[in-house]
Design a protein around this motif. Structure first.
Motif, PDB file in Angstrom:
ATOM      1  N   LEU A   4       0.832  -1.194   0.000  1.00  0.00           N
ATOM      2  CA  LEU A   4       0.000   0.000   0.000  1.00  0.00           C
ATOM      3  C   LEU A   4       0.872   1.252   0.000  1.00  0.00           C
ATOM      4  O   LEU A   4       0.613   2.204  -0.745  1.00  0.00           O
ATOM      5  CB  LEU A   4      -0.937  -0.008   1.210  1.00  0.00           C
ATOM      6  N   ARG A   5       1.910   1.246   0.792  1.00  0.00           N
ATOM      7  CA  ARG A   5       2.845   2.377   0.823  1.00  0.00           C
ATOM      8  C   ARG A   5       3.525   2.551  -0.526  1.00  0.00           C
ATOM      9  O   ARG A   5       3.694   3.664  -1.012  1.00  0.00           O
ATOM     10  CB  ARG A   5       3.880   2.181   1.931  1.00  0.00           C
ATOM     11  N   ILE A  47      -2.616   9.176   7.868  1.00  0.00           N
ATOM     12  CA  ILE A  47      -3.825   8.353   7.775  1.00  0.00           C
ATOM     13  C   ILE A  47      -3.442   6.873   7.799  1.00  0.00           C
ATOM     14  O   ILE A  47      -2.552   6.441   7.064  1.00  0.00           O
ATOM     15  CB  ILE A  47      -4.624   8.702   6.502  1.00  0.00           C
ATOM     16  N   LYS A  48      -4.109   6.114   8.621  1.00  0.00           N
ATOM     17  CA  LYS A  48      -3.823   4.681   8.783  1.00  0.00           C
ATOM     18  C   LYS A  48      -4.934   3.794   8.231  1.00  0.00           C
ATOM     19  O   LYS A  48      -4.709   2.621   7.945  1.00  0.00           O
ATOM     20  CB  LYS A  48      -3.607   4.344  10.262  1.00  0.00           C
ATOM     21  N   ASP A  49      -6.133   4.334   8.093  1.00  0.00           N
ATOM     22  CA  ASP A  49      -7.283   3.574   7.623  1.00  0.00           C
ATOM     23  C   ASP A  49      -7.074   3.180   6.152  1.00  0.00           C
ATOM     24  O   ASP A  49      -6.955   4.037   5.276  1.00  0.00           O
ATOM     25  CB  ASP A  49      -8.549   4.416   7.781  1.00  0.00           C
ATOM     26  N   ILE A  50      -7.043   1.887   5.901  1.00  0.00           N
ATOM     27  CA  ILE A  50      -6.763   1.369   4.561  1.00  0.00           C
ATOM     28  C   ILE A  50      -7.812   1.829   3.550  1.00  0.00           C
ATOM     29  O   ILE A  50      -7.473   2.166   2.415  1.00  0.00           O
ATOM     30  CB  ILE A  50      -6.659  -0.174   4.596  1.00  0.00           C
ATOM     31  N   ASN A  51      -9.069   1.881   3.959  1.00  0.00           N
ATOM     32  CA  ASN A  51     -10.125   2.338   3.045  1.00  0.00           C
ATOM     33  C   ASN A  51      -9.927   3.792   2.645  1.00  0.00           C
ATOM     34  O   ASN A  51     -10.105   4.159   1.482  1.00  0.00           O
ATOM     35  CB  ASN A  51     -11.508   2.144   3.680  1.00  0.00           C
ATOM     36  N   LYS A  52      -9.559   4.633   3.609  1.00  0.00           N
ATOM     37  CA  LYS A  52      -9.305   6.041   3.308  1.00  0.00           C
ATOM     38  C   LYS A  52      -8.090   6.190   2.390  1.00  0.00           C
ATOM     39  O   LYS A  52      -8.093   7.019   1.478  1.00  0.00           O
ATOM     40  CB  LYS A  52      -9.088   6.837   4.598  1.00  0.00           C
ATOM     41  N   ILE A  53      -7.070   5.399   2.633  1.00  0.00           N
ATOM     42  CA  ILE A  53      -5.869   5.452   1.796  1.00  0.00           C
ATOM     43  C   ILE A  53      -6.201   5.034   0.373  1.00  0.00           C
ATOM     44  O   ILE A  53      -5.775   5.684  -0.591  1.00  0.00           O
ATOM     45  CB  ILE A  53      -4.739   4.568   2.391  1.00  0.00           C
ATOM     46  N   ASN A  54      -6.978   3.974   0.229  1.00  0.00           N
ATOM     47  CA  ASN A  54      -7.381   3.533  -1.108  1.00  0.00           C
ATOM     48  C   ASN A  54      -8.205   4.601  -1.824  1.00  0.00           C
ATOM     49  O   ASN A  54      -8.051   4.809  -3.026  1.00  0.00           O
ATOM     50  CB  ASN A  54      -8.152   2.214  -1.036  1.00  0.00           C
ATOM     51  N   LYS A  55      -9.060   5.286  -1.076  1.00  0.00           N
ATOM     52  CA  LYS A  55      -9.864   6.369  -1.650  1.00  0.00           C
ATOM     53  C   LYS A  55      -8.954   7.522  -2.110  1.00  0.00           C
ATOM     54  O   LYS A  55      -9.157   8.103  -3.178  1.00  0.00           O
ATOM     55  CB  LYS A  55     -10.892   6.851  -0.625  1.00  0.00           C
ATOM     56  N   LEU A  56      -7.942   7.840  -1.327  1.00  0.00           N
ATOM     57  CA  LEU A  56      -6.993   8.897  -1.694  1.00  0.00           C
ATOM     58  C   LEU A  56      -6.165   8.499  -2.922  1.00  0.00           C
ATOM     59  O   LEU A  56      -5.867   9.341  -3.773  1.00  0.00           O
ATOM     60  CB  LEU A  56      -6.088   9.235  -0.510  1.00  0.00           C
ATOM     61  N   ILE A  57      -5.799   7.229  -3.009  1.00  0.00           N
ATOM     62  CA  ILE A  57      -5.078   6.742  -4.190  1.00  0.00           C
ATOM     63  C   ILE A  57      -5.959   6.896  -5.427  1.00  0.00           C
ATOM     64  O   ILE A  57      -5.507   7.356  -6.477  1.00  0.00           O
ATOM     65  CB  ILE A  57      -4.637   5.273  -3.996  1.00  0.00           C
ATOM     66  N   GLU A  58      -7.227   6.530  -5.293  1.00  0.00           N
ATOM     67  CA  GLU A  58      -8.173   6.673  -6.400  1.00  0.00           C
ATOM     68  C   GLU A  58      -8.318   8.154  -6.806  1.00  0.00           C
ATOM     69  O   GLU A  58      -8.335   8.482  -7.992  1.00  0.00           O
ATOM     70  CB  GLU A  58      -9.534   6.104  -5.997  1.00  0.00           C
ATOM     71  N   THR A  59      -8.396   9.029  -5.822  1.00  0.00           N
ATOM     72  CA  THR A  59      -8.484  10.467  -6.098  1.00  0.00           C
ATOM     73  C   THR A  59      -7.242  10.950  -6.831  1.00  0.00           C
ATOM     74  O   THR A  59      -7.338  11.715  -7.797  1.00  0.00           O
ATOM     75  CB  THR A  59      -8.672  11.253  -4.783  1.00  0.00           C
TER      76      THR A  59
END
Length: 109
Positions: A4-5, A47-59
């Motif tokens: 993820l990183r 941010i540590k929440d994987i769902n939020k990180i995935n959303k930011l990657i998508e953005t």
């Protein structure tokens, strides 16, 4: 290093490469773009929440796509005359006339 990183770093580098391509030769836009990308990534670095990180990657990927497909650079070649730099990936849409124009044309015949 987690996958993820690595994905986040990949998006970060990709956005910077896109910025360099889209704003090539425009020092002000390059500097402001770099600053904004860095600010957004630093703002979200804890941010540590994987769902939020995935959303930011998508953005991030959506922003990159938007830059590549919609931003056109125009350079002034002489006073009042500009040349548009249209890259191959720029989105091109069919120009559809406004509906009322057709009615006006038909009335004038």
């Amino acid at each position: 290093m987690s996958t993820l990183r690595l994905e986040v770093l990949k998006c970060f580098k990709s956005l910077h490469r896109t910025r360099q391509r889209v704003f090539e030769g425009d020092v002000k836009a390059l500097v402001l773009g770099r600053s904004q990308i860095n600010i957004e990534y630093k703002k979200n670095q804890d941010i540590k929440d994987i769902n939020k990180i995935n959303k930011l990657i998508e953005t991030s990927m959506n922003v990159e796509k938007e830059l590549l497909t919609t931003v056109i650079q125009a350079k002034e070649i002489k006073p009042g005359v500009y040349k548009a730099e249209i890259r191959p990936e720029i989105l091109r849409l069919d120009n559809v006339p406004y509906k009322d124009c057709d009615e006006l044309i038909d009335k004038n015949k």
